[in-house]
Motif scaffolding. Sequence first.
Motif, PDB file in Angstrom:
ATOM      1  N   ALA A 196       0.757  -1.191  -0.044  1.00  0.00           N
ATOM      2  CA  ALA A 196      -0.079  -0.098   0.068  1.00  0.00           C
ATOM      3  C   ALA A 196       0.801   1.275  -0.156  1.00  0.00           C
ATOM      4  O   ALA A 196       0.252   2.431   0.121  1.00  0.00           O
ATOM      5  CB  ALA A 196      -0.856  -0.188   1.282  1.00  0.00           C
ATOM      6  N   ASN A 197       2.265   1.206  -0.018  1.00  0.00           N
ATOM      7  CA  ASN A 197       3.197   2.222   0.041  1.00  0.00           C
ATOM      8  C   ASN A 197       2.936   3.190   1.188  1.00  0.00           C
ATOM      9  O   ASN A 197       2.661   4.440   1.467  1.00  0.00           O
ATOM     10  CB  ASN A 197       3.039   3.322  -1.103  1.00  0.00           C
ATOM     11  N   ASP A 198       2.569   2.399   2.336  1.00  0.00           N
ATOM     12  CA  ASP A 198       2.265   3.116   3.821  1.00  0.00           C
ATOM     13  C   ASP A 198       3.395   2.995   4.654  1.00  0.00           C
ATOM     14  O   ASP A 198       3.759   1.851   5.168  1.00  0.00           O
ATOM     15  CB  ASP A 198       1.012   2.273   4.315  1.00  0.00           C
ATOM     16  N   GLY A 199       4.164   4.147   4.820  1.00  0.00           N
ATOM     17  CA  GLY A 199       5.294   4.107   5.585  1.00  0.00           C
ATOM     18  C   GLY A 199       5.118   4.000   6.890  1.00  0.00           C
ATOM     19  O   GLY A 199       5.861   3.441   7.865  1.00  0.00           O
ATOM     20  N   LEU A 200       3.977   4.319   7.536  1.00  0.00           N
ATOM     21  CA  LEU A 200       3.670   4.217   8.697  1.00  0.00           C
ATOM     22  C   LEU A 200       3.752   2.678   9.220  1.00  0.00           C
ATOM     23  O   LEU A 200       4.034   2.337  10.243  1.00  0.00           O
ATOM     24  CB  LEU A 200       2.302   4.894   9.245  1.00  0.00           C
ATOM     25  N   MET A 201       2.929   1.891   8.533  1.00  0.00           N
ATOM     26  CA  MET A 201       3.058   0.297   8.749  1.00  0.00           C
ATOM     27  C   MET A 201       4.573  -0.084   8.729  1.00  0.00           C
ATOM     28  O   MET A 201       5.099  -0.938   9.441  1.00  0.00           O
ATOM     29  CB  MET A 201       2.343  -0.542   7.641  1.00  0.00           C
ATOM     30  N   ALA A 202       5.297   0.465   7.983  1.00  0.00           N
ATOM     31  CA  ALA A 202       6.718   0.085   7.928  1.00  0.00           C
ATOM     32  C   ALA A 202       7.454   0.524   9.137  1.00  0.00           C
ATOM     33  O   ALA A 202       8.253  -0.340  10.006  1.00  0.00           O
ATOM     34  CB  ALA A 202       7.693   0.751   6.787  1.00  0.00           C
ATOM     35  N   LEU A 203       7.294   1.709   9.719  1.00  0.00           N
ATOM     36  CA  LEU A 203       7.937   2.101  11.074  1.00  0.00           C
ATOM     37  C   LEU A 203       7.119   1.361  12.326  1.00  0.00           C
ATOM     38  O   LEU A 203       7.890   0.930  13.173  1.00  0.00           O
ATOM     39  CB  LEU A 203       7.113   3.707  11.332  1.00  0.00           C
ATOM     40  N   LEU A 204       5.678   0.782  11.965  1.00  0.00           N
ATOM     41  CA  LEU A 204       5.358  -0.029  13.016  1.00  0.00           C
ATOM     42  C   LEU A 204       6.133  -1.452  12.940  1.00  0.00           C
ATOM     43  O   LEU A 204       6.398  -2.107  13.962  1.00  0.00           O
ATOM     44  CB  LEU A 204       3.939  -0.249  13.035  1.00  0.00           C
ATOM     45  N   GLY A 205       6.432  -1.846  11.875  1.00  0.00           N
ATOM     46  CA  GLY A 205       6.901  -3.128  11.753  1.00  0.00           C
ATOM     47  C   GLY A 205       8.689  -3.090  12.308  1.00  0.00           C
ATOM     48  O   GLY A 205       8.996  -3.898  12.957  1.00  0.00           O
ATOM     49  N   TYR A 206       9.177  -1.833  12.162  1.00  0.00           N
ATOM     50  CA  TYR A 206      10.549  -1.821  12.643  1.00  0.00           C
ATOM     51  C   TYR A 206      10.522  -1.797  14.128  1.00  0.00           C
ATOM     52  O   TYR A 206      11.254  -2.469  14.795  1.00  0.00           O
ATOM     53  CB  TYR A 206      11.092  -0.504  12.056  1.00  0.00           C
ATOM     54  N   ALA A 207       9.414  -1.034  14.845  1.00  0.00           N
ATOM     55  CA  ALA A 207       9.472  -0.992  16.337  1.00  0.00           C
ATOM     56  C   ALA A 207       9.018  -2.476  16.836  1.00  0.00           C
ATOM     57  O   ALA A 207       9.586  -2.864  17.863  1.00  0.00           O
ATOM     58  CB  ALA A 207       7.968   0.048  16.590  1.00  0.00           C
ATOM     59  N   LEU A 208       8.011  -3.073  16.157  1.00  0.00           N
ATOM     60  CA  LEU A 208       7.846  -4.521  16.695  1.00  0.00           C
ATOM     61  C   LEU A 208       8.808  -5.280  16.465  1.00  0.00           C
ATOM     62  O   LEU A 208       9.205  -6.071  17.428  1.00  0.00           O
ATOM     63  CB  LEU A 208       6.387  -4.980  15.997  1.00  0.00           C
ATOM     64  N   THR A 209       9.608  -5.259  15.656  1.00  0.00           N
ATOM     65  CA  THR A 209      10.744  -6.249  15.252  1.00  0.00           C
ATOM     66  C   THR A 209      11.902  -6.064  16.332  1.00  0.00           C
ATOM     67  O   THR A 209      12.236  -6.797  16.952  1.00  0.00           O
ATOM     68  CB  THR A 209      11.408  -5.825  13.917  1.00  0.00           C
ATOM     69  N   GLY A 210      11.956  -4.552  16.590  1.00  0.00           N
ATOM     70  CA  GLY A 210      12.898  -4.572  17.984  1.00  0.00           C
ATOM     71  C   GLY A 210      12.608  -5.096  19.102  1.00  0.00           C
ATOM     72  O   GLY A 210      13.280  -5.726  19.743  1.00  0.00           O
ATOM     73  N   GLY A 211      11.278  -5.057  19.378  1.00  0.00           N
ATOM     74  CA  GLY A 211      10.814  -5.359  20.585  1.00  0.00           C
ATOM     75  C   GLY A 211      10.774  -6.913  20.722  1.00  0.00           C
ATOM     76  O   GLY A 211      10.934  -7.540  21.670  1.00  0.00           O
ATOM     77  N   THR A 212      10.284  -7.454  19.490  1.00  0.00           N
ATOM     78  CA  THR A 212      10.307  -9.019  19.479  1.00  0.00           C
ATOM     79  C   THR A 212      11.811  -9.425  19.596  1.00  0.00           C
ATOM     80  O   THR A 212      12.025 -10.521  20.439  1.00  0.00           O
ATOM     81  CB  THR A 212       9.668  -9.372  18.068  1.00  0.00           C
ATOM     82  N   LEU A 213      12.742  -8.968  18.985  1.00  0.00           N
ATOM     83  CA  LEU A 213      13.920  -9.634  18.866  1.00  0.00           C
ATOM     84  C   LEU A 213      14.736  -9.294  20.399  1.00  0.00           C
ATOM     85  O   LEU A 213      15.371 -10.248  20.773  1.00  0.00           O
ATOM     86  CB  LEU A 213      14.785  -8.832  17.998  1.00  0.00           C
ATOM     87  N   ALA A 214      14.178  -8.339  21.024  1.00  0.00           N
ATOM     88  CA  ALA A 214      14.767  -8.025  22.574  1.00  0.00           C
ATOM     89  C   ALA A 214      14.304  -9.013  23.464  1.00  0.00           C
ATOM     90  O   ALA A 214      14.965  -9.690  24.302  1.00  0.00           O
ATOM     91  CB  ALA A 214      14.339  -6.707  22.834  1.00  0.00           C
ATOM     92  N   LEU A 215      13.021  -9.317  23.247  1.00  0.00           N
ATOM     93  CA  LEU A 215      12.149 -10.502  24.092  1.00  0.00           C
ATOM     94  C   LEU A 215      12.953 -11.744  23.883  1.00  0.00           C
ATOM     95  O   LEU A 215      13.258 -12.442  24.653  1.00  0.00           O
ATOM     96  CB  LEU A 215      10.929 -10.459  23.870  1.00  0.00           C
ATOM     97  N   VAL A 216      13.106 -12.146  22.560  1.00  0.00           N
ATOM     98  CA  VAL A 216      13.943 -13.261  22.238  1.00  0.00           C
ATOM     99  C   VAL A 216      15.316 -13.439  22.914  1.00  0.00           C
ATOM    100  O   VAL A 216      15.599 -14.108  23.715  1.00  0.00           O
ATOM    101  CB  VAL A 216      14.147 -13.511  20.768  1.00  0.00           C
ATOM    102  N   ILE A 217      16.283 -12.327  22.995  1.00  0.00           N
ATOM    103  CA  ILE A 217      17.437 -12.686  23.538  1.00  0.00           C
ATOM    104  C   ILE A 217      17.463 -12.568  24.913  1.00  0.00           C
ATOM    105  O   ILE A 217      18.280 -13.076  25.587  1.00  0.00           O
ATOM    106  CB  ILE A 217      18.091 -11.031  22.902  1.00  0.00           C
ATOM    107  N   LEU A 218      16.235 -11.556  25.393  1.00  0.00           N
ATOM    108  CA  LEU A 218      16.203 -11.601  26.861  1.00  0.00           C
ATOM    109  C   LEU A 218      15.874 -13.123  27.361  1.00  0.00           C
ATOM    110  O   LEU A 218      16.383 -13.512  28.521  1.00  0.00           O
ATOM    111  CB  LEU A 218      15.115 -10.640  27.427  1.00  0.00           C
TER     112      LEU A 218
END
Length: 204
Positions: free
Chosen positions: A179-201
């Motif tokens: 959809a060329n929706d950059g806001l969804m990309a930003l949410l994806g980046y934020a969720l990726t960071g949180g998920t990877l941090a939870l896995v590492i912890l």
Amino acid sequence: MAGETCDASEQAPPTNLAGVLERVQHAGQRQESVSLGAILDSVGRRSFAPFLLVAGLVTLAPLVGDIPGVPTLMAILVVLSSVQLLVGRDHIWLPAWLLERRVSRTRFTKATRWMERPARWVDRLLKQRLAALTRPPAHLAVALTCLLIALAMPPMEVVPFTANGAGLALTLFALALLANDGLMALLGYALTGGTLALVILNLT
């Protein structure tokens, strides 16, 4: 030739989630089980976004994503497609053994029907904005992030709820590209960071 019909792989990819589900529900008709190849053919293989969206939705889907090994298979799909995009391939190749992976028609139908209502809600949120975050060369950053998600998905099978986070992040990135929706990309980046941090912890 006039009169011939084109399959979905030759059509433009859908631009919203409801459109994807509508096509996917017709994948592998008249068969007792549905192959990954049939699912990908239903949404088209000409761009990176459908690969991401199929991987994300399958990982999220109840009765399907909970099957042991499914997140890892979807991770392989994302790794192969992401790497090929990053090296500049025009067409994404997948091995036959992966394309032939199957799920029962009953599970598949229940999962796609369950997602119909959330899809309509999500589609109301989609619109073109911050397009610089989804158009070339920014799509390479999306591909690299999805590659990182995929590499972390096998251990996510033993860390509760993180595979769902990965599936949602892949879905957000796919919708962003469709959809060329950059806001969804930003949410994806934020969720990726949180998920990877939870896995590492949980693994340290």
